[in-house]
Enzyme design. Structure first.
Site, PDB file in Angstrom:
ATOM      1  N   LYS A  22       0.842  -1.211   0.000  1.00 20.55           N
ATOM      2  CA  LYS A  22       0.000   0.000   0.000  1.00 20.55           C
ATOM      3  C   LYS A  22       0.871   1.254   0.000  1.00 20.55           C
ATOM      4  O   LYS A  22       0.666   2.165  -0.802  1.00 20.55           O
ATOM      5  CB  LYS A  22      -0.896   0.021   1.247  1.00 20.55           C
ATOM      6  CG  LYS A  22      -1.552   1.369   1.534  1.00 20.55           C
ATOM      7  CD  LYS A  22      -2.428   1.321   2.752  1.00 20.55           C
ATOM      8  CE  LYS A  22      -1.762   1.664   4.050  1.00 20.55           C
ATOM      9  NZ  LYS A  22      -1.439   3.083   4.270  1.00 20.55           N
ATOM     10  N   ASN A  23       1.855   1.283   0.896  1.00 20.32           N
ATOM     11  CA  ASN A  23       2.644   2.511   1.037  1.00 20.32           C
ATOM     12  C   ASN A  23       3.555   2.773  -0.150  1.00 20.32           C
ATOM     13  O   ASN A  23       3.985   3.912  -0.361  1.00 20.32           O
ATOM     14  CB  ASN A  23       3.456   2.474   2.341  1.00 20.32           C
ATOM     15  CG  ASN A  23       2.566   2.645   3.562  1.00 20.32           C
ATOM     16  OD1 ASN A  23       1.371   2.899   3.429  1.00 20.32           O
ATOM     17  ND2 ASN A  23       3.140   2.497   4.739  1.00 20.32           N
ATOM     18  N   CYS A 116      -4.836  12.789  12.752  1.00 25.07           N
ATOM     19  CA  CYS A 116      -5.528  11.511  12.722  1.00 25.07           C
ATOM     20  C   CYS A 116      -5.298  10.840  14.051  1.00 25.07           C
ATOM     21  O   CYS A 116      -4.613  11.395  14.908  1.00 25.07           O
ATOM     22  CB  CYS A 116      -5.063  10.657  11.561  1.00 25.07           C
ATOM     23  SG  CYS A 116      -3.407  10.076  11.778  1.00 25.07           S
ATOM     24  N   ARG A 121       0.234  14.673  12.949  1.00 22.89           N
ATOM     25  CA  ARG A 121       0.711  14.471  11.584  1.00 22.89           C
ATOM     26  C   ARG A 121       0.684  15.735  10.722  1.00 22.89           C
ATOM     27  O   ARG A 121      -0.046  15.828   9.733  1.00 22.89           O
ATOM     28  CB  ARG A 121      -0.072  13.339  10.904  1.00 22.89           C
ATOM     29  CG  ARG A 121       0.084  12.039  11.641  1.00 22.89           C
ATOM     30  CD  ARG A 121      -0.554  10.895  10.956  1.00 22.89           C
ATOM     31  NE  ARG A 121       0.272  10.294   9.919  1.00 22.89           N
ATOM     32  CZ  ARG A 121      -0.073   9.198   9.252  1.00 22.89           C
ATOM     33  NH1 ARG A 121      -1.223   8.616   9.506  1.00 22.89           N
ATOM     34  NH2 ARG A 121       0.712   8.700   8.336  1.00 22.89           N
ATOM     35  N   PRO A 122       1.501  16.721  11.087  1.00 26.43           N
ATOM     36  CA  PRO A 122       1.553  17.947  10.285  1.00 26.43           C
ATOM     37  C   PRO A 122       2.207  17.677   8.922  1.00 26.43           C
ATOM     38  O   PRO A 122       2.786  16.605   8.706  1.00 26.43           O
ATOM     39  CB  PRO A 122       2.436  18.876  11.119  1.00 26.43           C
ATOM     40  CG  PRO A 122       3.237  17.987  11.996  1.00 26.43           C
ATOM     41  CD  PRO A 122       2.438  16.742  12.221  1.00 26.43           C
ATOM     42  N   ASP A 305       4.665   0.771  12.105  1.00 24.24           N
ATOM     43  CA  ASP A 305       3.437   0.110  11.638  1.00 24.24           C
ATOM     44  C   ASP A 305       3.291  -1.312  12.183  1.00 24.24           C
ATOM     45  O   ASP A 305       2.207  -1.894  12.099  1.00 24.24           O
ATOM     46  CB  ASP A 305       3.410   0.068  10.100  1.00 24.24           C
ATOM     47  CG  ASP A 305       3.078   1.434   9.513  1.00 24.24           C
ATOM     48  OD1 ASP A 305       2.590   2.314  10.263  1.00 24.24           O
ATOM     49  OD2 ASP A 305       3.302   1.634   8.302  1.00 24.24           O
ATOM     50  N   ARG A 397      -8.301  -0.665   4.900  1.00 26.25           N
ATOM     51  CA  ARG A 397      -7.454   0.343   4.253  1.00 26.25           C
ATOM     52  C   ARG A 397      -6.081  -0.228   3.899  1.00 26.25           C
ATOM     53  O   ARG A 397      -5.427   0.281   2.991  1.00 26.25           O
ATOM     54  CB  ARG A 397      -7.251   1.553   5.182  1.00 26.25           C
ATOM     55  CG  ARG A 397      -8.511   2.381   5.386  1.00 26.25           C
ATOM     56  CD  ARG A 397      -8.204   3.635   6.180  1.00 26.25           C
ATOM     57  NE  ARG A 397      -6.930   4.151   5.782  1.00 26.25           N
ATOM     58  CZ  ARG A 397      -5.930   4.473   6.630  1.00 26.25           C
ATOM     59  NH1 ARG A 397      -6.096   4.358   7.921  1.00 26.25           N
ATOM     60  NH2 ARG A 397      -4.791   4.937   6.183  1.00 26.25           N
TER      61      ARG A 397
HETATM   62  C1  UD1 Z   1       4.366   6.888   6.302  1.00 23.82           C
HETATM   63  C2  UD1 Z   1       3.530   5.640   6.137  1.00 23.82           C
HETATM   64  C3  UD1 Z   1       3.014   5.158   7.481  1.00 23.82           C
HETATM   65  C4  UD1 Z   1       4.169   4.969   8.452  1.00 23.82           C
HETATM   66  C5  UD1 Z   1       5.044   6.218   8.525  1.00 23.82           C
HETATM   67  C6  UD1 Z   1       6.290   6.036   9.356  1.00 23.82           C
HETATM   68  C7  UD1 Z   1       2.588   5.956   3.932  1.00 23.82           C
HETATM   69  C8  UD1 Z   1       1.384   6.185   3.101  1.00 23.82           C
HETATM   70  N1  UD1 Z   1       2.411   5.954   5.256  1.00 23.82           N
HETATM   71  O1  UD1 Z   1       3.518   7.903   6.839  1.00 23.82           O
HETATM   72  O2  UD1 Z   1       2.350   3.906   7.260  1.00 23.82           O
HETATM   73  O3  UD1 Z   1       3.661   4.690   9.740  1.00 23.82           O
HETATM   74  O4  UD1 Z   1       5.451   6.614   7.198  1.00 23.82           O
HETATM   75  O5  UD1 Z   1       7.038   4.981   8.895  1.00 23.82           O
HETATM   76  O6  UD1 Z   1       3.667   5.723   3.425  1.00 23.82           O
HETATM   77  N2  UD1 Z   1       6.117  14.833  10.463  1.00 23.82           N
HETATM   78  C9  UD1 Z   1       6.144  16.188  10.730  1.00 23.82           C
HETATM   79  N3  UD1 Z   1       5.991  17.067   9.665  1.00 23.82           N
HETATM   80  C10 UD1 Z   1       5.833  16.614   8.373  1.00 23.82           C
HETATM   81  C11 UD1 Z   1       5.822  15.236   8.126  1.00 23.82           C
HETATM   82  C12 UD1 Z   1       5.969  14.358   9.186  1.00 23.82           C
HETATM   83  O7  UD1 Z   1       6.275  16.610  11.865  1.00 23.82           O
HETATM   84  O8  UD1 Z   1       5.707  17.452   7.465  1.00 23.82           O
HETATM   85  C13 UD1 Z   1       6.250  13.881  11.595  1.00 23.82           C
HETATM   86  C14 UD1 Z   1       4.995  13.031  11.784  1.00 23.82           C
HETATM   87  O9  UD1 Z   1       4.021  13.706  12.538  1.00 23.82           O
HETATM   88  C15 UD1 Z   1       5.552  11.803  12.466  1.00 23.82           C
HETATM   89  C16 UD1 Z   1       6.929  11.666  11.838  1.00 23.82           C
HETATM   90  O10 UD1 Z   1       7.264  12.935  11.280  1.00 23.82           O
HETATM   91  O11 UD1 Z   1       5.667  12.018  13.839  1.00 23.82           O
HETATM   92  C17 UD1 Z   1       7.024  10.600  10.765  1.00 23.82           C
HETATM   93  O12 UD1 Z   1       6.035  10.821   9.788  1.00 23.82           O
HETATM   94  P1  UD1 Z   1       6.244  10.397   8.267  1.00 23.82           P
HETATM   95  O13 UD1 Z   1       7.491   9.604   8.116  1.00 23.82           O
HETATM   96  O14 UD1 Z   1       6.070  11.602   7.429  1.00 23.82           O
HETATM   97  O15 UD1 Z   1       5.001   9.431   8.045  1.00 23.82           O
HETATM   98  P2  UD1 Z   1       4.001   9.422   6.825  1.00 23.82           P
HETATM   99  O16 UD1 Z   1       4.733   9.673   5.557  1.00 23.82           O
HETATM  100  O17 UD1 Z   1       2.816  10.262   7.138  1.00 23.82           O
END
Ligand code: UD1
Length: 431
Positions: A22-23, A116, A121-122, A305, A397
């Protein structure tokens, strides 16, 4: 609302093929919009999040056909770069549309994704990266509008190796002028998949899977064909399912190297895991042992995950295990549901202390998010008596008909739709 009903206590056994990731699929589907020709993608999992992404592509005007895991998209008919708000709201990953649409068409308008259940998740890293590439960003009334005449290559250093931000910036940089270097990039296997897909279409990306990614901008991308890698989270969940039920399960279509952290922890628990690069088998020998510590971390660390699914296993392991969640701030919502099933868990901020019990007992529980839902399924498979899991839509999902896969391995699990009359349920026989 649909539910899963599980009669626990059956050791799983048999062989199963792991579906596409999925990811990996989600950003690839967004990246398709950058191509100037037809794109064929194989091994695309049939999941609710993927179906939302296909609706987004259709809403933009792309021609999409999807049959038995094979997706054909013609993005040349795209006529708008406004992503409909109701589709944005259905799935956070819709923010992947920003980088590709902006770099290919010079503009994109999306609604701001909310927080969420696993944390706030900013998307500040995504926006900072796009701004560094020269995007004009306007945030108003809950919408984000980005525009550019043409993005320009630059250096982007991420404060945290965010998976989504790495992917968004990488996609945007592909059609930018000149070279972009992403420092402190995420190293997750899904980033390698996305880069390999884009390179198939003519992009010039090197270093994906390492902490520095270099992208030399090109003027256009052609069509092409690609196959999505197997889902490492689904594979990990199925290995844990074998372990928690005291069974023996063989997985086909896996990338064992992407699962090293999980395999090591399973072995620490006393689970035998053997295999080759693309086949893995898990078998429990004797009782489960607690692990000293699991700390979630960006790849190649232990994946956040699989934190919830692994916690289910540890509820039945002899001794006390310590689990620290470092990636998301609110990812212990499965704890109270596992406690309803008899688990002994204490949480102190972002650390959980899990004291193994002799048995779990079936209960009525709720999936609060996707991986929490998977954790409850695993607990239900091992518990004495019946477990009823509500809010199954979270699980759909990320897992393709999970109950069918588990039933094929010998689990007693059914999907039921409560009927109108109280207590009247109809059983889904989907296979
Ligand atoms: C992706 C995966 C999710 C997985 C996560 C971490 C997808 C679709 N989803 O989510 O399944 O759990 O990686 O391996 O691929 N953060 C910020 N600012 C930002 C972006 C992120 O502060 O702009 C923080 C998030 O709140 C979190 C951390 O960084 O605490 C990691 O998030 P991130 O690696 O971005 O996860 P996703 O890409 O949302």
């Amino acid at each position: 609302m649909e539910r899963l009903v599980i009669e626990g206590g059956q050791p799983l056994s048999g062989s199963i093929r792991v579906h596409g990731s999925k990811n990996a699929a989600l950003p690839i589907l967004a990246a398709v919009t950058m191509a100037d020709g037809e794109v064929v993608i194989k091994n695309v999992p049939n999941l609710d999040d993927v179906l939302v992404m296909l609706d987004i592509l259709r809403s933009l005007g792309a021609r999409v056909s999807y049959y038995k895991g094979e997706l054909v998209v013609d993005p040349r008919t795209i006529s708008t770069t406004d992503v409909p708000e109701h589709l944005m709201r259905l799935m956070r990953s819709s923010i992947f549309m920003m980088g590709p649409l902006l770099t290919r068409f010079g503009s994109v308008r999306v609604s701001k994704p909310g927080g969420c259940s696993i944390g706030s998740r900013p998307i500040d890293f995504h926006l900072k990266g796009l701004a560094a590439l020269g995007a004009e960003i306007d945030e108003r009334h809950g919408f984000i509008e980005c525009t550019t005449t043409r993005l320009k290559g630059t250096s982007v250093f991420l404060d945290f190796p965010s998976v989504g931000a790495t992917e968004n910036v990488m996609m945007a940089a592909v059609l930018a002028d000149g070279e972009t270097v992403i420092g402190n990039a995420a190293r997750e296997p899904e980033i390698r998949d996305l880069a390999a897909f884009l390179n198939t279409l003519g992009a010039k990306i090197s270093g994906a899977g390492e902490d520095t990614i270099v992208i030399s901008g090109v003027s256009s991308l052609k069509g092409g064909e690609f196959s999505v890698s197997p889902d490492r989270v689904v594979a990990g969940t199925l290995l844990i399912a074998a372990a928690i039920t005291g069974g023996q399960v063989q997985l086909e279509n896996v990338k064992a190297n992407d699962l090293t952290a999980v395999i090591m922890k399973l072995r620490e628990c006393g689970v035998q895991v053997i295999g080759t690069r693309d086949i893995l088998e898990a078998r429990r020998i004797g009782s489960l042992k607690a692990v000293e510590r699991i700390q979630t971390a960006p790849f190649p660390g232990f994946p956040t995950d699989l934190q919830a699914p692994f916690m289910s296993l540890l509820t039945l392991a002899h001794g006390t295990s310590v689990i620290s969640e470092t990636v998301f701030e609110d990812r212990f919502q499965h704890v109270s549901e596992l406690q309803r099933m008899g688990a002994l868990i204490k949480v102190d901020l972002r650390t959980a202390f899990v004291k193994g019990v002799r048995e779990l007992t079936g209960a009525a529980v709720q999936a609060t998010d996707l991986r929490a839902g998977a954790a409850l399924v695993l607990a239900g498979l091992a518990a004495q008596g019946s477990t009823i899991i509500d809010r199954v839509y979270h699980i759909d999902r990320g897992y393709e008909t999970l109950e069918v896969q588990l039933r094929n391995l010998g689990a007693h699990i059914e999907r039921v739709r409560p009927g109108k009359a109280q207590g009247d349920v109809s059983v889904s026989q989907a296979t």
